[in-house]
Structures are given as structure tokens and as C-alpha cells.
Design an enzyme around this catalytic site. Sequence first.
Site, PDB file in Angstrom:
ATOM      1  N   ASP A  94      12.832 -11.884   0.887  1.00  0.00           N
ATOM      2  CA  ASP A  94      11.829 -10.866   1.208  1.00  0.00           C
ATOM      3  C   ASP A  94      11.518 -10.972   2.692  1.00  0.00           C
ATOM      4  O   ASP A  94      10.566 -11.625   3.110  1.00  0.00           O
ATOM      5  CB  ASP A  94      10.582 -11.073   0.359  1.00  0.00           C
ATOM      6  CG  ASP A  94       9.615  -9.907   0.480  1.00  0.00           C
ATOM      7  OD1 ASP A  94       9.944  -8.927   1.181  1.00  0.00           O
ATOM      8  OD2 ASP A  94       8.536  -9.959  -0.135  1.00  0.00           O
ATOM      9  N   ALA A  95      12.357 -10.320   3.498  1.00  0.00           N
ATOM     10  CA  ALA A  95      12.286 -10.456   4.952  1.00  0.00           C
ATOM     11  C   ALA A  95      11.834  -9.177   5.645  1.00  0.00           C
ATOM     12  O   ALA A  95      11.375  -9.213   6.787  1.00  0.00           O
ATOM     13  CB  ALA A  95      13.655 -10.868   5.501  1.00  0.00           C
ATOM     14  N   LYS A  96      12.007  -8.032   4.971  1.00  0.00           N
ATOM     15  CA  LYS A  96      11.620  -6.716   5.511  1.00  0.00           C
ATOM     16  C   LYS A  96      12.162  -6.495   6.915  1.00  0.00           C
ATOM     17  O   LYS A  96      11.470  -6.018   7.814  1.00  0.00           O
ATOM     18  CB  LYS A  96      10.101  -6.547   5.466  1.00  0.00           C
ATOM     19  CG  LYS A  96       9.522  -6.654   4.054  1.00  0.00           C
ATOM     20  CD  LYS A  96       8.020  -6.485   4.053  1.00  0.00           C
ATOM     21  CE  LYS A  96       7.444  -6.603   2.649  1.00  0.00           C
ATOM     22  NZ  LYS A  96       7.528  -7.982   2.098  1.00  0.00           N
ATOM     23  N   ARG A  97      13.429  -6.816   7.110  1.00  0.00           N
ATOM     24  CA  ARG A  97      14.077  -6.640   8.399  1.00  0.00           C
ATOM     25  C   ARG A  97      14.481  -5.184   8.605  1.00  0.00           C
ATOM     26  O   ARG A  97      14.506  -4.394   7.676  1.00  0.00           O
ATOM     27  CB  ARG A  97      15.302  -7.549   8.510  1.00  0.00           C
ATOM     28  CG  ARG A  97      15.012  -9.038   8.424  1.00  0.00           C
ATOM     29  CD  ARG A  97      14.105  -9.515   9.541  1.00  0.00           C
ATOM     30  NE  ARG A  97      14.151 -10.960   9.718  1.00  0.00           N
ATOM     31  CZ  ARG A  97      13.215 -11.813   9.326  1.00  0.00           C
ATOM     32  NH1 ARG A  97      12.144 -11.358   8.719  1.00  0.00           N
ATOM     33  NH2 ARG A  97      13.338 -13.107   9.543  1.00  0.00           N
ATOM     34  N   THR A 121      15.226  -7.603   1.561  1.00  0.00           N
ATOM     35  CA  THR A 121      14.404  -6.405   1.723  1.00  0.00           C
ATOM     36  C   THR A 121      14.483  -5.928   3.169  1.00  0.00           C
ATOM     37  O   THR A 121      14.532  -6.729   4.108  1.00  0.00           O
ATOM     38  CB  THR A 121      12.935  -6.660   1.344  1.00  0.00           C
ATOM     39  OG1 THR A 121      12.393  -7.695   2.182  1.00  0.00           O
ATOM     40  CG2 THR A 121      12.804  -7.055  -0.115  1.00  0.00           C
TER      41      THR A 121
END
Length: 280
Positions: A94-97, A121
Site C-alpha cells: 500500500d504505497a499509493k505511488r 496501490t
Amino acid sequence: MTTQELIDQIKIKKSFLCVGLDVDLNKIPKQLLELEDPIFEFNKAIINATHDLCVSYKPNIAFYEAYGLKGWISLQKTISYINENYPEIFTIADAKRGDIGNTSAMYAKAFFEDLNFDSVTVAPYMGKDSVEPFLAFESKHTIMLALTSNEGAFDFQTLTTNGTRGEAEQSGAKELYKQVLETSKTWENSKNLMYVVGATKAEYFTEIRKIVPDSFLLVPGVGAQGGSLSEVCKHGMNANVGLLINSSRAIIYASNGIDFSEKAREEALKMQQEMEAILN
């Protein structure tokens, strides 16, 4: 891991639970702080106690980056432990890069090759060339933010847009999150896309399923944030379930005593049993 393998695990375990491994050293049992790597030891105990009740683990990368190099090592040890001992588990970074193409390619390399996560993510704000480098990894999954569970989601995600791109022909007024979903389906290897949709937006799932009927949806917000599992399933489940319901704090911090892993299992079991009842 292929999508079919994930579906098979859901059928075997009668669960579509994802456990969030968001480790805060201020919340874990004090006795673990005396160990060399308290983050990893906490995660290992949670994983051993819950692996048969869930199909996925999702470390939120910020909770590891906050502790610098030690935190990153703990993350690496955690994902290696899952892959070596429970390879049937679907792992989510869950990094939302999300950045310009060459930077996204490096992010993808870090999470897919170095750490060997099954998925990551990403944020879609910079568009196609920021997401396609993740999608280029054929055996991996990219989980794109669509409609999130936080209050600020209404700042942008539900705004109405006319679909205009420069001088391009208008495609009709629609909410921005719908435009994001529809546009993402045109990208190369979009079959590897999954989407984040918050449980607190359960009434939106029917419309979302009209656009992405077959895709898996990662659903945070059940439990502590007030989302309803039954409502999410009513509006969002498809023939292959198509949902990964994330729970973090309610499970991993069910107790901060020496019984923390047992209490985590009890909470995970409650959710698994509720899911089994829905599946039946």
C-alpha cells in the site's frame, strides 16, 4: 499470483479478508520493544495467527518508511516471511505511488522485483504514463485509487466533469471517479488493474460495477471507519466475489497485551465467519 489463484483461495478459505499490517511502535505490546526487530516480530505473530483466515496482507508502506532503514528492513523481512511460509497469500504494497513514466518504472521495480509483492496501490492523478509502467509487469497487479473512504474524497473524486480533453470531443458529464475508471480500461494491460473503493461509499458500488463488473476492488473502511460489510457485499460483489475487504486496526490492535496475536485471530475469525455466511 494470478487472479484465478486469488479466486481459488477465496473459495478454499471462504474468506475475502485482507489484513492491514500498519505497525505503530506506540501501539504494539511493550515486551516486543525489547527485541531486535519489534516490527517484524509483531507482524510474524499476527501472520502466524491469521494466515488461514485471510487471503491477503497489506502493509501500508508509510508505517515502515517512518522508521527509516530499520523500518524498510522490517518490511523486507515481513514480505519475505509471507512469501516463503504462506505463498498462497496475496500481498499488497500500500504505497499509493504515481509519477512520470521513468520514475513509476523504478517504483514498480522496487515493489515487484526487489520486494516481490503481488500488487501495489497507485494514484492515477498523473494519468496513463504514470500507471502503465506498473501494468507492464504481466504477473503483477496494480491497484488504482478510484473512490476512497476518507472525508476528503469529496474534494475531487465526486466532482462532475464533462470529459473534455483539450479540444477533444466531450464525452458527457460524469463524476471524476467514473471518468478515471472508464479511462483506465483503455490502458495497456488494463486486465491487471484492481481498484480501491472505500466501504464508506457503499451506495456508489452499484454504479462502479457497471463500469468495472469483473475487476477486484480493494475495500478499506469496514469497521473502525464505519463501513458496512453487508452493504458493500450487497452492492459490490460479483460472480467471483471480486472484493478484498481490508481491516487493519480492528484486528492487529485487538489487544496490546501478551495475548495480542490470539485476540487478533479472534477478530479475524469473526470477519471470516461473517464472510462465509455471506458466501453461503
